[in-house]
Scaffold this active site. Structure first.
Site, PDB file in Angstrom:
ATOM      1  CD  GLU A  97      -9.008  -0.496  -5.647  1.00  0.00           C
ATOM      2  OE1 GLU A  97      -9.473   0.723  -5.277  1.00  0.00           O
ATOM      3  OE2 GLU A  97      -9.676  -0.562  -6.551  1.00  0.00           O
ATOM      4  CB  CYS A 126      -9.349   4.827   0.771  1.00  0.00           C
ATOM      5  SG  CYS A 126     -10.297   3.969   0.350  1.00  0.00           S
TER       6      CYS A 126
HETATM    7  P1  NAD Z   1       1.125   0.828   3.116  1.00  0.00           P
HETATM    8  O1  NAD Z   1       1.293   1.222   1.564  1.00  0.00           O
HETATM    9  O2  NAD Z   1       1.959   1.287   3.785  1.00  0.00           O
HETATM   10  O3  NAD Z   1       0.726  -0.998   3.606  1.00  0.00           O
HETATM   11  C1  NAD Z   1      -0.326  -1.609   2.586  1.00  0.00           C
HETATM   12  C2  NAD Z   1       0.273  -2.638   2.205  1.00  0.00           C
HETATM   13  O4  NAD Z   1       1.205  -3.490   1.267  1.00  0.00           O
HETATM   14  C3  NAD Z   1       0.791  -3.493   3.718  1.00  0.00           C
HETATM   15  O5  NAD Z   1       0.086  -4.455   4.222  1.00  0.00           O
HETATM   16  C4  NAD Z   1       1.963  -3.461   3.893  1.00  0.00           C
HETATM   17  O6  NAD Z   1       2.471  -4.779   4.835  1.00  0.00           O
HETATM   18  C5  NAD Z   1       2.297  -3.951   2.264  1.00  0.00           C
HETATM   19  N1  NAD Z   1       3.771  -3.421   1.913  1.00  0.00           N
HETATM   20  C6  NAD Z   1       4.662  -2.086   2.146  1.00  0.00           C
HETATM   21  N2  NAD Z   1       5.293  -2.721   1.330  1.00  0.00           N
HETATM   22  C7  NAD Z   1       5.449  -3.626   0.778  1.00  0.00           C
HETATM   23  C8  NAD Z   1       6.105  -4.081  -0.383  1.00  0.00           C
HETATM   24  N3  NAD Z   1       7.389  -3.171  -0.436  1.00  0.00           N
HETATM   25  N4  NAD Z   1       6.045  -4.918  -1.467  1.00  0.00           N
HETATM   26  C9  NAD Z   1       4.687  -5.412  -1.563  1.00  0.00           C
HETATM   27  N5  NAD Z   1       3.992  -5.172  -0.137  1.00  0.00           N
HETATM   28  C10 NAD Z   1       4.713  -4.347   0.795  1.00  0.00           C
HETATM   29  O7  NAD Z   1      -0.192   1.312   3.264  1.00  0.00           O
HETATM   30  P2  NAD Z   1      -1.426   1.557   4.754  1.00  0.00           P
HETATM   31  O8  NAD Z   1      -0.598   2.046   4.939  1.00  0.00           O
HETATM   32  O9  NAD Z   1      -1.354  -0.200   4.839  1.00  0.00           O
HETATM   33  O10 NAD Z   1      -2.743   1.456   3.973  1.00  0.00           O
HETATM   34  C11 NAD Z   1      -3.612   3.120   3.949  1.00  0.00           C
HETATM   35  C12 NAD Z   1      -3.555   3.291   2.637  1.00  0.00           C
HETATM   36  O11 NAD Z   1      -4.201   2.809   2.133  1.00  0.00           O
HETATM   37  C13 NAD Z   1      -4.335   4.620   2.388  1.00  0.00           C
HETATM   38  O12 NAD Z   1      -3.421   5.508   1.177  1.00  0.00           O
HETATM   39  C14 NAD Z   1      -5.829   4.400   1.885  1.00  0.00           C
HETATM   40  O13 NAD Z   1      -5.787   5.834   1.562  1.00  0.00           O
HETATM   41  C15 NAD Z   1      -4.579   3.276   0.946  1.00  0.00           C
HETATM   42  N6  NAD Z   1      -6.393   2.569   1.040  1.00  0.00           N
HETATM   43  C16 NAD Z   1      -7.433   2.497  -0.176  1.00  0.00           C
HETATM   44  C17 NAD Z   1      -8.480   2.446  -0.531  1.00  0.00           C
HETATM   45  C18 NAD Z   1      -8.445   1.444  -2.276  1.00  0.00           C
HETATM   46  O14 NAD Z   1      -9.891   0.571  -2.068  1.00  0.00           O
HETATM   47  N7  NAD Z   1      -8.501   2.623  -2.889  1.00  0.00           N
HETATM   48  C19 NAD Z   1      -9.273   1.438   0.375  1.00  0.00           C
HETATM   49  C20 NAD Z   1      -8.451   1.637   1.603  1.00  0.00           C
HETATM   50  C21 NAD Z   1      -7.055   1.920   2.126  1.00  0.00           C
END
Ligand code: NAD
Length: 503
Positions: free
Chosen positions: A247, A281
């Site tokens: 997602e 999102c």
């Molecule tokens: P992010 O990618 O920075 O982090 C997401 C999660 O991944 C965090 O818990 C982080 O600690 C973890 N993470 C970081 N590096 C990792 C790795 N190497 N391996 C595994 N996990 C790791 O995203 P964010 O800034 O927290 O979230 C915002 C983004 O999420 C935006 O792009 C938004 O559009 C998207 N989003 C999508 C949806 C959807 O349903 N499509 C819903 C909400 C948010």
């Protein structure tokens, strides 16, 4: 007990810790362990044992426990909303809306699991007419959920609720920006479902903890976050052939057609773009309005936006940016848009973490403000010839999460919605699909794949299992070396008769 002392479900205290702070004040909300690979693996091992108990409870046993969990949440809406407000920065009222939607999804998932996933008999077809054929959807064991911070309750629970209802245990790694909310959700589970406390656990930490979860032997990984991290998660999961659900981000568009209710479209665009400080999102980031309605639409939007007051108090329309670094992205997009010839019709200022509600006009399609996810309270409005051009521009973006169409013609709006390259579209409203538990939620292209919510969301956390049972023998068994030589010729004749007439 201060949040600092909470164990977050991973057992023995980790050596390292990290803080989560309130976006509004910088005050420390809690201090949490940085769980390393051993802690994460231990949590997954405990979850595996719990998964067996949880699966054995069957649909009814799980439904009563999931009801107890949602009852627990429902009785503490204000307590949880207050924590969401402090840790994420959104107004208390928006947090209540988020929690209410979550409770509704929990109810739907639990009550529909048996019908969607339970054993069912299917037609065995001609060749296996002497067999009974059964289909059922079995749990995967342990599901790893990696979540973002923007909807710290609703978004991860979209995976957690459906994975649990499908009979899995869950290990949840909340965003490092909202670990207190994640820990609260897991503690609530332990309190509400004390006989299977490890069916939902939380591990806290930064990206490395998430990476450890990818390597901890889970049956599936549900990831919500940025496309860049999503690619890393997929690469890690590839090593063990662990299936993933992605997602990711969006750049959702609204199409305002000639016959749209312009005032309603403007109201929805402002809410879709600015609520939650634009950190949604499925938020509206671009609008394509036809020539006929463009001027009136821009006038309505700018008027409404001028009445919005963002801030850190509870009466504010929306709060500060949850992550300080996100203001840099917003600034970059604004600067790029203006440098490319765009005009700021409203807002355009960033003070600390508070971004003014911003409307941009005449921004070229090549600009970052139109191409990339901004994730801030900004909106570009572009004049187009007609709805076809609007659709073309909407679909030219590599993201494909959701979108909206405004038109008074039902047939026309439905046609545009169908042809929009996105997983979800609302007609004459914004974001509504997310509040319909029966509808699947997920994107295409850069917005990811797989679905949470609805029947697809339940099946996402299962494997299909096919079973046949021979009911009676037949004189000629085609799958036996004992079959007579003439059987194959007879079979060829039957195939010719049944299917051969089709040209
Ligand atoms: P992010 O990618 O920075 O982090 C997401 C999660 O991944 C965090 O818990 C982080 O600690 C973890 N993470 C970081 N590096 C990792 C790795 N190497 N391996 C595994 N996990 C790791 O995203 P964010 O800034 O927290 O979230 C915002 C983004 O999420 C935006 O792009 C938004 O559009 C998207 N989003 C999508 C949806 C959807 O349903 N499509 C819903 C909400 C948010």
């Amino acid at each position: 007990m201060p949040l600092a002392e909470q164990r977050g479900g991973a057992g023995s205290p980790a050596a390292e810790t990290f803080e989560s702070t309130a976006p509004a004040t910088g005050a420390v909300v809690g201090v949490f362990p940085v769980h390393g690979p051993d802690d994460v693996r231990a949590a997954v091992d405990r979850a595996r044992a719990a998964a067996a108990t949880w699966a054995d409870l069957g649909f009814d046993g799980r439904r009563t426990r999931l009801a107890a969990y949602r009852g627990h949440l429902a009785r503490r809406v204000h307590e949880l909303a207050d924590l969401v407000h402090r840790e994420n920065g959104k107004p208390h009222a928006d947090a209540i809306l988020e929690i209410t939607l979550t409770v509704d999804h929990l109810a739907w998932a639990a009550t529909h699991a048996r019908k969607v996933l339970g054993p069912r008999r299917v037609s065995p077809g001609l060749l296996a007419a002497n067999h009974a054929a059964w289909l059922e959807y079995q749990p995967l064991g342990v599901v790893g959920v990696i979540g973002p911070w923007n909807y710290p309750v609703f978004t991860p629970m979209g995976s957690i609720a459906y994975a649990l209802a499908a009979g899995n245990a869950v290990v949840f790694k909340p965003s490092e920006h909202t670990p207190a909310v994640g820990t609260w959700l897991a503690d609530a589970w332990r309190a509400a479902v004390p006989d299977v406390p490890d069916a939902l656990q939380v591990v806290t930490g930064l990206g490395e903890t998430g990476a450890a979860l990818c390597r901890a032997g889970v049956g599936k990984l549900a990831f919500t976050g940025s496309a860049a991290t999503g690619r890393r998660v997929m690469a890690a999961a590839a090593a063990t052939l662990t299936p993933v659900l992605m997602e990711l981000g969006g750049k959702d568009a609204m199409i305002v057609d000639d016959d749209a209710d312009v005032a309603a479209a403007a109201d929805a665009a402002v809410w879709g773009a600015m609520s939650n400080a634009g950190q949604t999102c499925i938020g509206i980031e671009r609008v394509y309005a036809t020539e006929r309605v463009y001027d009136a639409f821009v006038a309505e939007v700018t008027e409404k936006v001028r009445g919005l007051r963002p801030g850190t108090d509870d009466a504010a329309a929306y709060g500060p940016m949850t992550m300080a670094a996100q203001t840099d992205v917003v600034r970059r997009h604004l600067d790029d848009a203006v440098a490319a010839g765009g005009r700021i019709a409203a807002g355009g200022t960033v003070e600390g973490r508070v971004v003014a509600p911003t409307v941009l006009l005449d921004v070229p399609e090549t600009s970052a403000a139109v191409r990339e996810e901004t994730f801030g309270p900004t909106l570009t409005i572009t004049r187009v010839r007609d709805a076809e051009e609007a659709l073309e521009r909407t679909n030219a973006n590599p993201h494909g999460l959701a979108g909206a169409v405004f038109s008074r013609s039902r047939a026309r709006a439905m046609d545009l919605a169908r042809r929009m390259r996105s997983g979800m579209t609302s007609v004459n409203s914004v974001l509504t699909f997310a509040s319909v538990p029966a509808l699947p939620f997920g994107g295409v292209g850069e917005s990811g794949f797989g679905r949470i919510h609805g029947e697809d969301g339940l099946r996402e956390f299962t494997r299909a299992k096919a079973i046949t049972r021979r009911r009676f023998g037949i004189p000629v068994d085609l799958m036996s070396f004992a079959r007579p030589a003439a059987a194959a010729d007879a079979l060829a004749r039957v195939v010719g008769l049944v299917h051969g007439r089709h040209r």
